[in-house]
Structures are given as C-alpha cells and as structure tokens.
Design an enzyme around this catalytic site. Structure first.
Site, short mmCIF file in Angstrom:
data_model
loop_
_atom_site.label_atom_id
_atom_site.label_comp_id
_atom_site.label_asym_id
_atom_site.label_seq_id
_atom_site.Cartn_x
_atom_site.Cartn_y
_atom_site.Cartn_z
N THR A 86 0.86 -1.19 0.00
CA THR A 86 0.00 0.00 0.00
C THR A 86 0.90 1.24 0.00
O THR A 86 0.95 1.98 0.97
CB THR A 86 -0.94 0.02 1.24
N ARG A 154 8.75 -5.81 12.70
CA ARG A 154 9.81 -4.91 12.21
C ARG A 154 10.71 -5.69 11.28
O ARG A 154 11.13 -6.81 11.64
CB ARG A 154 10.66 -4.40 13.38
N GLU A 155 11.03 -5.12 10.13
CA GLU A 155 12.03 -5.78 9.28
C GLU A 155 13.32 -5.88 10.07
O GLU A 155 13.66 -5.00 10.86
CB GLU A 155 12.25 -4.97 8.00
N LEU A 253 14.49 6.36 20.55
CA LEU A 253 15.08 7.63 20.98
C LEU A 253 16.52 7.73 20.48
O LEU A 253 17.38 8.25 21.18
CB LEU A 253 15.03 7.75 22.51
N ALA A 255 18.92 9.42 18.00
CA ALA A 255 19.01 10.53 17.04
C ALA A 255 19.74 10.03 15.79
O ALA A 255 20.64 9.20 15.87
CB ALA A 255 19.76 11.69 17.67
N CYS A 263 7.51 1.89 5.85
CA CYS A 263 6.27 2.16 6.60
C CYS A 263 6.11 3.60 7.07
O CYS A 263 5.15 4.26 6.71
CB CYS A 263 6.17 1.20 7.78
N LYS A 266 5.34 6.58 4.47
CA LYS A 266 4.05 6.51 3.78
C LYS A 266 2.88 6.52 4.78
O LYS A 266 1.83 7.07 4.50
CB LYS A 266 3.98 5.29 2.87
N1 NAD Z 1 7.51 -4.12 5.53
C1 NAD Z 1 7.18 -3.97 6.78
O1 NAD Z 1 8.03 -3.90 7.68
C2 NAD Z 1 5.72 -3.86 7.18
C3 NAD Z 1 5.37 -3.97 8.53
C4 NAD Z 1 4.03 -3.90 8.88
C5 NAD Z 1 3.06 -3.70 7.89
N2 NAD Z 1 3.43 -3.57 6.59
C6 NAD Z 1 2.38 -3.40 5.58
O2 NAD Z 1 2.18 -4.65 4.94
C7 NAD Z 1 1.84 -4.45 3.55
C8 NAD Z 1 2.82 -5.21 2.68
O3 NAD Z 1 4.10 -4.66 2.85
P1 NAD Z 1 5.42 -5.38 2.31
O4 NAD Z 1 6.57 -4.60 2.82
O5 NAD Z 1 5.34 -6.84 2.59
O6 NAD Z 1 5.23 -5.14 0.73
P2 NAD Z 1 6.03 -5.83 -0.48
O7 NAD Z 1 6.01 -4.83 -1.58
O8 NAD Z 1 7.32 -6.39 0.01
O9 NAD Z 1 5.12 -7.08 -0.88
C9 NAD Z 1 3.88 -6.97 -1.51
C10 NAD Z 1 3.74 -8.17 -2.44
O10 NAD Z 1 2.38 -8.24 -2.89
C11 NAD Z 1 2.41 -8.74 -4.23
N3 NAD Z 1 1.11 -8.45 -4.85
C12 NAD Z 1 0.59 -7.25 -5.20
N4 NAD Z 1 -0.63 -7.40 -5.74
C13 NAD Z 1 -0.90 -8.73 -5.72
C14 NAD Z 1 -2.01 -9.52 -6.13
N5 NAD Z 1 -3.11 -8.98 -6.65
N6 NAD Z 1 -1.93 -10.86 -5.99
C15 NAD Z 1 -0.82 -11.43 -5.45
N7 NAD Z 1 0.25 -10.73 -5.04
C16 NAD Z 1 0.20 -9.40 -5.17
C17 NAD Z 1 3.61 -8.06 -4.86
O11 NAD Z 1 4.06 -8.73 -6.00
C18 NAD Z 1 4.61 -8.11 -3.68
O12 NAD Z 1 5.41 -9.27 -3.75
C19 NAD Z 1 1.86 -2.93 3.35
O13 NAD Z 1 0.56 -2.44 3.50
C20 NAD Z 1 2.74 -2.44 4.47
O14 NAD Z 1 2.43 -1.11 4.85
C21 NAD Z 1 4.73 -3.66 6.21
#
Ligand code: NAD
Length: 438
Positions: A86, A154-155, A253, A255, A263, A266
């Site tokens: 997203t 968290r990544e 905290l 700096a 995340c 956006k």
């Molecule tokens: N990355 C993080 O640390 C994190 C943590 C918490 C929440 N989030 C949220 O989780 C969501 C995913 O984030 P992410 O970092 O994993 O994204 P990402 O871009 O790594 O992965 C998204 C995946 O979805 C696939 N995709 C898109 N449309 C599709 C469809 N119609 N059918 C099948 N696959 C499809 C893409 O090919 C991609 O591989 C976001 O909303 C993000 O804000 C991310």
C-alpha cells in the site's frame, strides 16, 4: 486450518511462514512469477534473518507452499490474508489501494464456503469495509466476513516479532470471524499474548496511530539533538536519561538522519490525509512529516559543512538500507542524502552488507565489495546505517586507508573521545564534534 496469504513480500512471506510454523496449512500467493519461482526453488527473495530456516522447515513438513494461482489457493482456505503493498500514491500522499482492491476482486472469484478475508496490509480507516463491498459486488452470494488484522513486525527482527508480538489486533464485529481469528492465533493466545478485538475502523486506525507515534518519537529526539549541538550537550545522555523514565521508554530515541523505510514515511502521510479528509487535522503528524523531510536535506549540508565543501571530494558511505538487517531500500535516507551530496560535486563510494543489489537500481555511485574498499583514498567516511560490522572497524586500518581521517557518524555508533584518541576528526549527531588528539 487452511490459510491463503495474498502477497509474498516482507510481511506476507514472514506471516505465511510463521503461521505455517503454528501448524496451519499455508499457501503464499504472489503475482510476481520471479518471486514464486525462487521460493519454489528454495531461494528467499528478501533478506530477513532466520526466514530461510522457517521457510525450509515448513516446506519440508508439507505445511507451506507457494503459488501464482490465487484461484487454486482461495477456495480451500478458511482465512485469506491480504498482504499486498500500500505505497504512497504519487502526488497526493494517499495510500494507494489499487493492489488491495485488485486482490479483493480476485479473492472474490475464488471464495468457496464461509471464509474470513483479512486485511493485513496497512490500510486507511474504512478500507476493510470497501474490501467487503468489492467482494460483494463480484460475488453477491458469497459467504464471508472481512476482518482487519494490522501487522506490527519490524524488518530485521520480523520472525521474532511475529512469534512473540506485544499484541495482536483484530477488527471485526462478527462472532464467526472472531472464532476463526482466535484459531489462527491460538498458539499465541495460549502464550498469553494479548489478543485485542475491536471494530474494523479502530483496528485500522491503531496501526497508523502506532506508526505515527513512533515516527514522532524519532523526530522529537532528532530535534533535541539539534538543540544539543547548539548548547554543547550530549543527546545520547539525554535519550538515556529520559528513556529510563517508564512513562517515556528507551526505544525509538536514537538521534539520526531521519526516519525512512517502507512504513513510517508513507503511513504518516496517509494518516495526515485521513485526518484532513475527516476534518480532524493532526498538526503533530504534519510537523513530523515536514521536520523529517527537512532533516534529510540538512544532513547533506552537515556533511558538506564538516568537510568545508564537498566539490571534488571522495566520500565513503557505509550503509545504504534504511536500517540494519534488511535489504529494504524503500525511502532510505541514503536515497536523499547521497544525491544531494552528488549535486554538490561529491564522488561517492558505497558499501552495504545486504542492500547493494536493490541500491544499484536507485543510486549511481561506485559500489564496493567491503567497507575497507570503500574507504580507500576517501576524504571522509559517512556512516549512514548502523550495521554491526561497522561498529568495530579497525580504526588504524581505516585511518591508513583514508586520504584524511574524517568520520561523520550519523548513527552515533562511535564515541567522540575514542575517535579523538584514534586520530580522527569526528562529527556525530547531537554530540560535540572532536578533533584528533595527535
Ligand atoms: N515491511 C514492513 O516492515 C511492514 C510492517 C508492517 C506492515 N506492513 C504493511 O504490509 C503491507 C505489505 O508490505 P510489504 O513490505 O510486505 O510489501 P512488499 O512490496 O514487500 O510485498 C507486496 C507483495 O504483494 C504482491 N502483490 C501485489 N498485488 C498482488 C495480487 N493482486 N496478488 C498477489 N500478489 C500481489 C507483490 O508482487 C509483492 O510481492 C503494506 O501495507 C505495508 O504497509 C509492512
């Protein structure tokens, strides 16, 4: 329980693998053929510590599989998670929900029997309701509920975070959906992880409120760091002292050069948009977004100032990813700071332990095979990401390799006195700069 995870990125792959470890039968679906082919061949398309083992173990046990075919995975599933991206919509900062709605439409076509569709992606308030409308439009007769279940991992420590979360939040008012979600998270429930049931709107807002609060904490300490520099105080000591106050807490905290990543940037923007739209503007989050943007520009100026101008100077940059232990380059501060230095005429040699493959697509710098290779002949070294391997550099070797011993440590991983002793000009964030002792 059978689960389909739609989207096999950082969140989908970790969540899918960990849910299969809980004992569920999980199919991870992605439309990216390269990702699915790699996973089927036993290769992990992202860098996340520990993920490879969890995936391999559960694939071997027959609980985890990968597919490009949504219609093969969805009809069998009791719960279908949407974990697609997203990102910020270009131009206006709104969350781009096109991937979510496209996935919802495809899911609808495959539904067979009562299914809970779960929005795990971070989505603005009201999106789960809209997902339900999309599904209802495509399949008016389908039996389903849509629940919200934001992800807080968290990544870099995603596996541990998923296995032992501080809490699990589920937004639904349907008892049937609640029962399914309790079953999904049963192993955590048994471990006494708080499982919070709320309305869908509340659940969606919780995720944005959490991220905006953490981004605010980082931005707050960054501004305190600027004050520290002006009055010769030490931000590390300030952070430690205030962090020991239980009401404040020590985390977030540190700096630094400003927050980045997939995340916070956006999500703060999306919350800002929501707040404006509903007539409840948040001035705090607005300030956080603006201060953080300005900070990245300010970091390039800080580097230029320390060097007395960077035109024609060679700068070694250590760390490109937005934080250590990930290969994720999304909105990394390096993507603003490095081009700003290049605009001022600097020549950049860079090294990152895991991020260079992705960084090559985004930056035009000389990529090096190690920190020491990047340091050769440099007028200054800038530490942009606090990878462990940069914490204990051989300072004698570093000094011998560089043209001039200047370190600009934007993550405060070294101590000023130690660097002065080692013969460096040392500039950090929110602490006094030091000149070499000898
Ligand atoms: N990355 C993080 O640390 C994190 C943590 C918490 C929440 N989030 C949220 O989780 C969501 C995913 O984030 P992410 O970092 O994993 O994204 P990402 O871009 O790594 O992965 C998204 C995946 O979805 C696939 N995709 C898109 N449309 C599709 C469809 N119609 N059918 C099948 N696959 C499809 C893409 O090919 C991609 O591989 C976001 O909303 C993000 O804000 C991310």
């Amino acid at each position: 329980m059978r689960i389909a995870m739609i989207g096999t990125g950082y969140v989908g792959l970790v969540s899918g693998a960990c849910l299969s470890e809980f004992g569920h039968e999980v199919t991870c679906v992605d439309k990216d053929a390269g990702k699915i082919d790699a996973l089927k061949a036993g290769r992990i398309p992202i860098f996340e510590p520990g993920l490879e083992d969890v995936v391999a173990t559960n694939v071997k046990a027959g609980r985890l599989s990968f597919s490009q075919d949504m219609e093969a995975a969805v009809p069998r599933a009791d719960a279908v998670f949407i974990a697609v991206g997203t990102p910020s919509r270009r131009g206006d900062g709104h969350a781009d929900l096109s991937y979510v709605f496209a996935a919802a439409d495809e899911i609808a076509r495959g539904l067979d029997g009562y299914t809970v569709v779960v929005t795990k992606s971070t989505v603005p308030v009201g999106t789960s309701r809209q997902v339900a409308e999309v599904i209802r439009k495509t399949r008016p007769e389908a039996e389903f509920d849509v629940a919200s279940n934001p992800e807080f991992l968290r990544e870099g420590s995603a596996i541990e975070d998923f296995r032992r979360p501080d809490r699990v939040v589920v937004g639904t008012e349907s008892d049937r959906a609640k029962a399914v979600m309790k079953e999904v998270y049963r192993p955590l429930y048994l471990n006494e992880t708080p499982l919070l049931f709320t309305s869908r709107e509340t659940s969606e807002l919780i995720k944005y409120a959490a991220n905006a609060f953490l981004a605010t904490k980082i931005t707050f300490i960054n501004e305190i760091a600027d004050i520290c520099e002006a009055v010769n105080a030490d931000v590390q000591d300030v952070a430690r002292a205030i962090g020991l106050d239980g009401r404040i807490g020590a985390k977030f905290l540190h700096a630094g050069p400003g927050f980045g990543g997939s995340c916070f940037p956006k999500d703060t923007l999306a919350l800002l948009k929501t707040s404006q739209e509903v007539g409840a503007p948040t001035r705090i989050v607005d300030a956080v977004v603006q201060v953080n943007e300005a900070r990245k520009a300010h970091m390039a100026e800080k580097i230029a100032e320390a060097l007395g101008g960077v035109n024609g100077k060679h700068i070694a940059v250590l760390g490109l990813t937005f934080k250590p232990n990930t290969d994720d380059m999304r909105d990394a501060p390096s993507l603003s700071i490095i081009p700003a230095l290049q605009d001022k005429g600097a020549k950049i040699r860079a090294y990152d332990p895991e991020g260079m493959e992705e960084a090559r697509k985004l930056l035009e710098v000389q990529f090096c095979k190690s920190a020491y290779e990047a340091l050769g002949g440099a007028d200054a070294v800038v530490i942009l990401t606090e990878w462990n391997e940069f914490r204990a550099l051989d300072l004698k070797r570093v000094k011998a390799l560089m043209k001039a011993p200047m370190m600009i440590d934007l993550r405060n991983i070294y101590r000023p006195a130690q660097m002065a002793e080692a013969g460096f000009h040392y500039v950090s964030v929110g602490r006094r700069s030091v000149a070499p002792k000898s």
